[in-house]
Design an enzyme around this catalytic site. Sequence first.
Site, PDB file in Angstrom:
ATOM      1  N   LYS A 185      28.433   5.615 -35.361  1.00  0.00           N
ATOM      2  CA  LYS A 185      29.105   6.056 -36.497  1.00  0.00           C
ATOM      3  C   LYS A 185      30.230   5.220 -36.961  1.00  0.00           C
ATOM      4  O   LYS A 185      31.035   4.365 -36.185  1.00  0.00           O
ATOM      5  CB  LYS A 185      29.864   7.566 -36.113  1.00  0.00           C
ATOM      6  CG  LYS A 185      30.489   8.317 -37.276  1.00  0.00           C
ATOM      7  CD  LYS A 185      30.637   9.765 -36.457  1.00  0.00           C
ATOM      8  CE  LYS A 185      31.582  10.658 -37.951  1.00  0.00           C
ATOM      9  NZ  LYS A 185      32.119  11.931 -37.374  1.00  0.00           N
ATOM     10  N   SER A 220      30.798  15.955 -40.067  1.00  0.00           N
ATOM     11  CA  SER A 220      31.095  14.622 -40.834  1.00  0.00           C
ATOM     12  C   SER A 220      30.143  13.542 -40.464  1.00  0.00           C
ATOM     13  O   SER A 220      29.966  12.706 -40.945  1.00  0.00           O
ATOM     14  CB  SER A 220      32.674  14.111 -40.466  1.00  0.00           C
ATOM     15  OG  SER A 220      32.668  13.680 -39.252  1.00  0.00           O
ATOM     16  N   SER A 262      31.395  18.208 -35.529  1.00  0.00           N
ATOM     17  CA  SER A 262      30.804  17.058 -36.612  1.00  0.00           C
ATOM     18  C   SER A 262      29.640  16.351 -35.964  1.00  0.00           C
ATOM     19  O   SER A 262      29.042  15.460 -36.391  1.00  0.00           O
ATOM     20  CB  SER A 262      32.032  15.856 -36.953  1.00  0.00           C
ATOM     21  OG  SER A 262      33.039  16.546 -37.848  1.00  0.00           O
TER      22      SER A 262
END
Length: 503
Positions: free
Chosen positions: A83, A158, A182
């Site tokens: 990420k 997210s 997330s």
Amino acid sequence: MTIKEELCRKSAHELAQLLRAGEVTAVEVTQAFLHQIEKLNPVLNAYLYVDAAGALQAAAAVDEDRAAGKELPPFAGVPVAIKDNICQRGIPTTCGSRMLEGWKPPYDATVVQQIHKARLPILGHTNMDEFAMGSSTEHSAFGPTRNPWDPSRIPGGSGGGSAAAVSAYLAPWALGTDTGGSIRQPSSVTGTVGTKPTYGKISRYGVVAMASSLDQVGPVARSVADAAALQEILSAHDPFDSTSLPEKDLDLHTGVEAGLAAKDLQGKRFGVVKELITDGYESGVIAVFQEIRAALEARGAQVVEVSCPSFEHALAAYYLIMPAEVSSNLARFDGVRYGNRALPESGAITAESMMSATRGANFGAEVKRRIILGTHVLSAGFFDAYYGAAQKVRTLVQRDLAKAFEKCDVLISPTSPVVAFPFGAKADPMAMYINDIATIPANLAGAPAISVPAGLSDGLPVGIQIIAQAHEDPKLYAYAAMVEAVADPAGAQCPVEKLEAAE
């Protein structure tokens, strides 16, 4: 299906076995995923940066050492994605924000160091809601990520980029971060497995902070076994992280094997929190959950109802604690200490006007909303009424969970109240925030939780969440494997052929 496509669809365990047997090289595996990324990322926007040269160099080094007969870690040569809020030295790390566009960290996060030790080539950095604030990856400054199951729908957030990459076979596994769901919520709507480990199990050093008391790095994979293996790779005590736990996870895979082999679930107790089964859940999501419950009971498991009254207030408490910490953590992005500087369009250029222009130009609407809310929560006269009260609710959540675990081994619920929704369908922030209703309690309590693909509703994935007591990550994976064993396998098979045909 080509040989490259077949390689991309194999699990991390299967790829590791092929690599150890010499049936394929690490370079060939890495090239296969890079080819898939080149073909589908223009459609999905799952990656913000692809490090083809770095990944191939790392893969070639693995092949060279393997040919020389050197001892290698068990998953050496299996690529991974990370990420974009996880620092990797010399690689653009933007947090999905214009504030950090073009920034290249001068050091590696501890989890990146662990990946290097495990000899996993890093394919690149995945898209995300700006500074991890969102439930749809619509709030990335570099465009939204699209759900591989239906590109007109969101991939969750997210960490929608990591979930979409794993779901569409653009990576065998990936790293995400979970502050209020997330990792788990994107995994639920993309048909992948996502874990939030016990708080402190995996170091946060080098991970750009959103809410420090809630953030946790975790794995995204296509099977419970792969997720467990990646958590084992990542977990280690880190003296650079004051919240890092002293012990390292070593027996997660053993728990997975036991869970998958358990045909008779006599004595296994699954708890259903009645406060998490509300009218806000889609009927198709509830139907899949009830099917999983019936399948567990058919194997002899006991499914009991438990009550956690504080869960009704967990969402409100989270959206006070999290913005308060966001306000504090993002104060450093002012154009002086960190962040791309912007100058005022008119008037005198002072430190104050420059900082205002910088934050106004480079932060998106959702980030600004949470900073403003957090600053208000922490202001004089409101601290005790809001932030202090929210922390009391946090304590009640921990106590309610402790009482619930006296009656059951783990808790289960739908991970998300809805399946993936169309872009723009939840313009109201409150409608977006409600997506985290089932995932937030585990973050408030620091407990481990995982989302496992369980079936489909109208052709879209539904995930089941399992929550265990803090520090009982092995039990979490064992029970997750039991759920995986009774779930509809179609719920984890992304029809990526539709994307390829459209492309």
